[in-house]
Motif scaffolding. Structure first.
Motif, PDB file in Angstrom:
ATOM      1  N   ASP A  90     -10.354   2.596  -4.226  1.00 31.81           N
ATOM      2  CA  ASP A  90      -9.932   3.759  -4.324  1.00 31.81           C
ATOM      3  C   ASP A  90     -11.425   4.070  -4.382  1.00 31.81           C
ATOM      4  O   ASP A  90     -12.497   2.874  -4.758  1.00 31.81           O
ATOM      5  CB  ASP A  90      -9.513   4.357  -5.343  1.00 31.81           C
ATOM      6  N   SER A  95      -9.444  -5.809  -0.025  1.00 29.55           N
ATOM      7  CA  SER A  95      -8.449  -5.173  -0.848  1.00 29.55           C
ATOM      8  C   SER A  95      -8.892  -6.292  -2.308  1.00 29.55           C
ATOM      9  O   SER A  95      -9.469  -5.931  -3.130  1.00 29.55           O
ATOM     10  CB  SER A  95      -6.812  -4.582  -0.930  1.00 29.55           C
ATOM     11  N   CYS A 122      -5.218  11.574   0.674  1.00 27.39           N
ATOM     12  CA  CYS A 122      -5.790  11.124   1.558  1.00 27.39           C
ATOM     13  C   CYS A 122      -6.982  11.954   2.535  1.00 27.39           C
ATOM     14  O   CYS A 122      -6.219  12.560   2.959  1.00 27.39           O
ATOM     15  CB  CYS A 122      -4.539  10.467   2.346  1.00 27.39           C
ATOM     16  N   SER A 151      -7.192   6.498   3.249  1.00 28.66           N
ATOM     17  CA  SER A 151      -6.354   5.447   3.197  1.00 28.66           C
ATOM     18  C   SER A 151      -4.186   5.243   4.110  1.00 28.66           C
ATOM     19  O   SER A 151      -4.249   4.387   3.819  1.00 28.66           O
ATOM     20  CB  SER A 151      -6.063   5.068   1.241  1.00 28.66           C
ATOM     21  N   LEU A 157     -12.143   4.473   5.278  1.00 25.51           N
ATOM     22  CA  LEU A 157     -12.007   4.233   3.706  1.00 25.51           C
ATOM     23  C   LEU A 157     -11.209   6.049   2.875  1.00 25.51           C
ATOM     24  O   LEU A 157     -10.700   5.349   2.043  1.00 25.51           O
ATOM     25  CB  LEU A 157     -12.399   3.624   2.548  1.00 25.51           C
ATOM     26  N   ILE A 202      -5.872  -1.408   3.174  1.00 24.29           N
ATOM     27  CA  ILE A 202      -6.885  -0.522   2.317  1.00 24.29           C
ATOM     28  C   ILE A 202      -5.731  -0.306   0.413  1.00 24.29           C
ATOM     29  O   ILE A 202      -5.395   0.595   1.052  1.00 24.29           O
ATOM     30  CB  ILE A 202      -6.814   0.832   2.297  1.00 24.29           C
ATOM     31  N   THR A 203      -6.034  -1.292   0.077  1.00 26.47           N
ATOM     32  CA  THR A 203      -5.216  -0.566  -1.634  1.00 26.47           C
ATOM     33  C   THR A 203      -6.343  -0.593  -2.406  1.00 26.47           C
ATOM     34  O   THR A 203      -5.931  -0.172  -3.514  1.00 26.47           O
ATOM     35  CB  THR A 203      -4.675  -2.148  -1.877  1.00 26.47           C
TER      36      THR A 203
END
Lengths: 220, 220
Positions: free
Chosen positions: A93, B135, A45, A84, A81, A90-91
């Protein structure tokens, strides 16, 4: 220093307590990234990034290193973004690179998450920032799915020319392909076709736009 | 009637005033959509849709009628993207169809927007619902961009089989192609290859999975 910057860019700034404002400033750092530097690689993060100058590119990358640009961030834009840990929903990358020399304020993710737990206004701001980027990503998806390659390449060249203020796009075919999530051969073939039509001139230095009007027509 | 349903599915329900609860209920309608019915076509603000039974499919469509499925909604799921008037930041159009006979509660968009203006908890809930779908859409984008067609088709067949609880996928090649945002010929060619490998059997009725293990391996 941060106080003055955040006052300008965070609409919630005047609505939160002195303690929370101080806490955010204390957990902020100013970074200067050289052009080309990777800032966030999707794993940890990295925090909430506020662009002060320069520009950042946000993209996805496949296991094989294939990329697609999602959008760019400029002065005053905020990247959620890369944090996270602030937004549970938000899952996925993303990667963030500095596309020019860029100066950014970065608020630590856990610190931002902590104050947003206490302040619905911050939470709403963070979510709205993320949702507004959803629309950018849908546009990319639409382009990739529904547009022919000539149209996509014409849009890419027009956008790059507008962005840099130059008729010459100083990128290799490979770089253009990576930015578009395509293959170098496909881009080279299409550029050769554009060159044959007198729309661009392809040289070692990059791609020069010769006929802006026809290029624009291709984007419609 | 709505009171009891919303109590179960809206986490903000107990936090808002009696007047706002009543207002939402008064601006709600129960609809039963037959399988295949288009519920939202991206243009107007159709409202916030809560699925009571059945399932809805959310997709994008190109001007030429090419489609890509973004995600599906089941019992208890909420569709915010059909209520563009609630979330300003959503500037793209999606389509929603009933994929089975479906019963849904629909809260009028303007009414939901009005109470969410007054209640940060509702605003946060609406935004979080939208962001969590971000997502799903990123996953679709990743699939389309970075995955080979055999992998994408294998994932599609596995998902459909799991979803319907049957080894036979009763869709035509054209339908499969539309759902995947691909072309019929591409799907037919790949199914023929799968059939040749003994992974599926292709018949008039659809596609029957013969070798689940090898299909699963293809999805990895």
């Amino acid at each position: 220093m941060f106080e003055n910057i955040y006052k300008e860019y965070f609409p919630f700034w005047e609505k939160i307590s002195d303690e929370d404002r101080e806490y955010i400033c204390r957990n902020s750092h100013m970074f200067t990234y050289p052009k080309g530097r990777n800032i966030h690689n999707g794993e940890e993060c990295s925090g909430v990034i506020l662009v002060r100058s320069g520009s950042l590119r946000l993209y996805m990358m496949s296991d094989e290193g294939k990329e697609i640009t999602l959008y760019r961030l400029y002065r005053g834009d905020l990247c959620m973004l890369s944090a996270s840990c602030v937004l549970d929903a938000i899952t996925f990358d993303v990667f963030v690179d500095a596309e020019e020399d860029s100066q950014c304020c970065v608020v630590s993710g856990p610190a931002f998450a902590a104050v947003s737990q206490r302040n619905p206004d911050i939470r709403i701001f963070a979510l709205e920032t993320a949702v507004s980027r959803f629309s950018d990503v849908m546009w990319v998806l639409q382009q990739v799915l529904f547009m022919s390659m000539d149209k996509r390449l014409a849009i890419f060249l027009s956008d790059e020319s507008a962005r840099t203020g130059s008729d010459t796009i100083t990128l290799t075919h490979g770089q253009i392909a990576r930015y578009m999530g395509s293959a170098r051969e496909v881009v080279s073939r299409m550029l050769k076709y554009f060159a044959g039509e007198g729309i661009v001139e392809v040289s070692r230095g990059g791609v020069m736009i010769l006929d802006k009007k026809r290029l624009r027509n291709l984007t419609l």
